[in-house]
Design a protein around this motif. Structure first.
Motif, PDB file in Angstrom:
ATOM      1  N   TYR A   1       0.803  -1.235   0.000  1.00 39.13           N
ATOM      2  CA  TYR A   1       0.000   0.000   0.000  1.00 39.13           C
ATOM      3  C   TYR A   1       0.831   1.278   0.000  1.00 39.13           C
ATOM      4  O   TYR A   1       0.325   2.350   0.329  1.00 39.13           O
ATOM      5  CB  TYR A   1      -0.973  -0.016   1.194  1.00 39.13           C
TER       6      TYR A   1
ATOM      7  N   GLY B   1     -12.417   4.308  -0.812  1.00 41.62           N
ATOM      8  CA  GLY B   1     -12.455   3.717  -2.151  1.00 41.62           C
ATOM      9  C   GLY B   1     -11.284   2.770  -2.312  1.00 41.62           C
ATOM     10  O   GLY B   1     -10.614   2.428  -1.331  1.00 41.62           O
ATOM     11  N   GLU B   2     -11.023   2.366  -3.552  1.00 47.98           N
ATOM     12  CA  GLU B   2      -9.978   1.359  -3.789  1.00 47.98           C
ATOM     13  C   GLU B   2      -8.577   1.846  -3.433  1.00 47.98           C
ATOM     14  O   GLU B   2      -7.678   1.049  -3.204  1.00 47.98           O
ATOM     15  CB  GLU B   2     -10.012   0.913  -5.261  1.00 47.98           C
ATOM     16  N   GLN B   3      -8.400   3.169  -3.418  1.00 46.72           N
ATOM     17  CA  GLN B   3      -7.068   3.727  -3.146  1.00 46.72           C
ATOM     18  C   GLN B   3      -6.880   4.151  -1.696  1.00 46.72           C
ATOM     19  O   GLN B   3      -5.932   4.839  -1.360  1.00 46.72           O
ATOM     20  CB  GLN B   3      -6.823   4.951  -4.059  1.00 46.72           C
TER      21      GLN B   3
ATOM     22  N   GLU C   1     -15.908  -2.911   3.288  1.00 49.36           N
ATOM     23  CA  GLU C   1     -15.508  -4.013   2.401  1.00 49.36           C
ATOM     24  C   GLU C   1     -16.460  -4.108   1.210  1.00 49.36           C
ATOM     25  O   GLU C   1     -16.044  -4.319   0.075  1.00 49.36           O
ATOM     26  CB  GLU C   1     -15.490  -5.313   3.215  1.00 49.36           C
TER      27      GLU C   1
ATOM     28  N   ARG D   1     -17.710  -1.891  -0.343  1.00 51.02           N
ATOM     29  CA  ARG D   1     -17.440  -0.823  -1.316  1.00 51.02           C
ATOM     30  C   ARG D   1     -16.092  -1.000  -2.007  1.00 51.02           C
ATOM     31  O   ARG D   1     -15.555  -0.056  -2.590  1.00 51.02           O
ATOM     32  CB  ARG D   1     -17.547   0.535  -0.618  1.00 51.02           C
ATOM     33  N   GLY D   2     -15.552  -2.189  -1.896  1.00 50.25           N
ATOM     34  CA  GLY D   2     -14.310  -2.504  -2.618  1.00 50.25           C
ATOM     35  C   GLY D   2     -13.070  -1.885  -2.006  1.00 50.25           C
ATOM     36  O   GLY D   2     -12.045  -1.706  -2.669  1.00 50.25           O
ATOM     37  N   VAL D   3     -13.134  -1.551  -0.730  1.00 49.62           N
ATOM     38  CA  VAL D   3     -12.013  -0.902  -0.051  1.00 49.62           C
ATOM     39  C   VAL D   3     -11.077  -1.970   0.521  1.00 49.62           C
ATOM     40  O   VAL D   3     -11.541  -2.913   1.151  1.00 49.62           O
ATOM     41  CB  VAL D   3     -12.550  -0.021   1.110  1.00 49.62           C
ATOM     42  N   PRO D   4      -9.767  -1.838   0.316  1.00 47.38           N
ATOM     43  CA  PRO D   4      -8.841  -2.806   0.925  1.00 47.38           C
ATOM     44  C   PRO D   4      -8.882  -2.711   2.456  1.00 47.38           C
ATOM     45  O   PRO D   4      -8.848  -1.610   3.010  1.00 47.38           O
ATOM     46  CB  PRO D   4      -7.461  -2.386   0.414  1.00 47.38           C
TER      47      PRO D   4
ATOM     48  N   ASP E   1      -8.169  -8.146   3.600  1.00 46.13           N
ATOM     49  CA  ASP E   1      -7.223  -8.447   2.522  1.00 46.13           C
ATOM     50  C   ASP E   1      -5.873  -8.815   3.104  1.00 46.13           C
ATOM     51  O   ASP E   1      -5.123  -9.578   2.510  1.00 46.13           O
ATOM     52  CB  ASP E   1      -7.099  -7.238   1.605  1.00 46.13           C
TER      53      ASP E   1
END
Ligand code: F6R
Length: 353
Positions: free
Chosen positions: A206, A256-258, A283, A285-288, A304
């Motif tokens: 990350y 978000g994803e970033q 999770e 919402r596609g968040v790591p 993750d």
């Protein structure tokens, strides 16, 4: 010197087990389950207890105030820069604790001096023998972390958490052999964390994230704030810590994803279940998700990455979980080639208000 470490910060992170042993030495009685800190004897004081501090030390103060409240003592932590003695009902039986690694922070000294002028009894929790706070306060409790060179506070925070646990037990007359055993277990538990490479792997994964979020509830809340502060200070990247329950009251709009979310979740209680609910919200919402956890399968399913901590009671667990976050911040900063021991714009001791 740095004893073979690339930076003082990493050396000081590794000094936490010995620093905590030193902080506990001669201050606990396994026989009675009592803290035997030689402090405040014969001093009369009334609630609420007020803790004042800045930065990392303020996060320790939040932790200390939460513990006092758990043990039945009304307590509040106030940022030293926001402390105004004339706006508080301070009397000659008030007790004000100043939490300051250096003992020289101008805001904290000013708050303590104002409290003294209002007649309150003052207690300094500090690392530096003979510092201004140690000299000026009515009482002093040394945290015994040893000299901290790196601008980013690490081992002093762990020792403040431990010292504040002892002070809170003393003030509330909390007796528990389990607590004492648990405090004694912290050094080895930290060593277990130091012996893994999980944080380094997470940092490599990350390092280019847009922003880092940290969530925790109850005693993990100050740790979430501290995880974010460490990340900001040494990586120069945006990071924020939230109480886990606050996520859906606004910050959720940012994820978000970033934007990896680091979630502190340990134990089996209702608080942990609620934080798992918060993890599911992000999770979806596609968040790591990076979970700092003690091995619950339902946490690991949504995460993750996992940063493991041994299975401990909540106080020890918060102290140890923070070490994983120190390591993540360190390794992200290292990946980015930052000036880790001397971050831009910052000074070790802030002697102006
Ligand atoms: C963060 C940091 C600062 C200090 C703050 C208070 O890593 O080092 O936030 O915690 O300036 O300093 P002390 O504890 O010396 O009063």
């Amino acid at each position: 010197g740095k004893s073979g470490y690339d930076h003082y910060m990493l050396k000081e992170i590794h000094e936490q087990p010995s620093g905590i042993r030193e902080c506990l030495r001669g201050r606990l009685s396994e026989l009675t389950g009592r803290v035997t800190l030689d402090l405040l004897e014969g001093t009369d004081w009334d609630e609420p207890v007020t803790l004042v501090a800045c930065g990392t030390s303020y996060h320790a103060a939040l932790f200390g105030a939460a513990l006092l409240r758990r043990w039945g003592i009304n307590a509040q932590a106030i940022l030293a820069s926001q402390f105004h003695a004339d706006q508080l009902p301070l009397t000659s039986s008030s007790l004000v604790l100043g939490v300051t690694q250096s003992g020289e922070t101008a805001d904290t000294l000013r708050a303590l001096r104002e409290a003294q002028r209002a007649g309150a009894t003052t207690l300094a929790l500090t690392n530096v023998v003979g510092s201004s706070a140690a000299r000026e306060c009515d009482h002093v409790c040394y945290i015994r972390a040893g000299p901290e060179i790196s601008v980013a506070a690490t081992k002093s925070f762990a020792s403040q958490q431990v010292a504040l646990t002892m002070v809170a037990a003393l003030l509330s007359d909390h007796r528990s052999r389990e607590l004492i055993e648990s405090l004694r277990s912290i050094p080895d538990a930290i060593q277990q964390v130091l012996d893994t490479t999980q944080a380094r792997t997470v940092a490599e994964t990350y390092r280019d994230a847009e922003s880092y979020f940290f969530i925790g509830r109850d005693l993990h809340y100050p740790v979430a704030l501290e995880g974010a502060l460490k990340m900001k200070e040494i990586t120069y990247k945006h990071a924020e810590g939230f109480a886990a329950g606050e996520l859906k009251h606004g910050p959720l709009a940012l994820v978000g994803e970033q934007t990896p979310v680091f979630a502190l979740v340990t134990g089996e209680g209702r608080a942990a279940n609620k934080t798992i609910g918060n993890i599911k919200e992000v999770e979806a919402r596609g968040v790591p998700i990076v979970a700092i956890t003690d091995g619950r399968a339902d946490v690991e399913r949504y995460a993750d990455h996992v940063l493991s901590v041994p299975d401990l009671e909540p106080i020890a667990s918060s102290v140890v979980a923070n070490v994983q976050l120190q390591l993540v911040a360190y390794w992200v900063a290292n990946e980015l080639g930052r000036s880790i021991d001397k971050p831009r714009h910052l000074a070790k001791s802030v002697t102006v208000e």
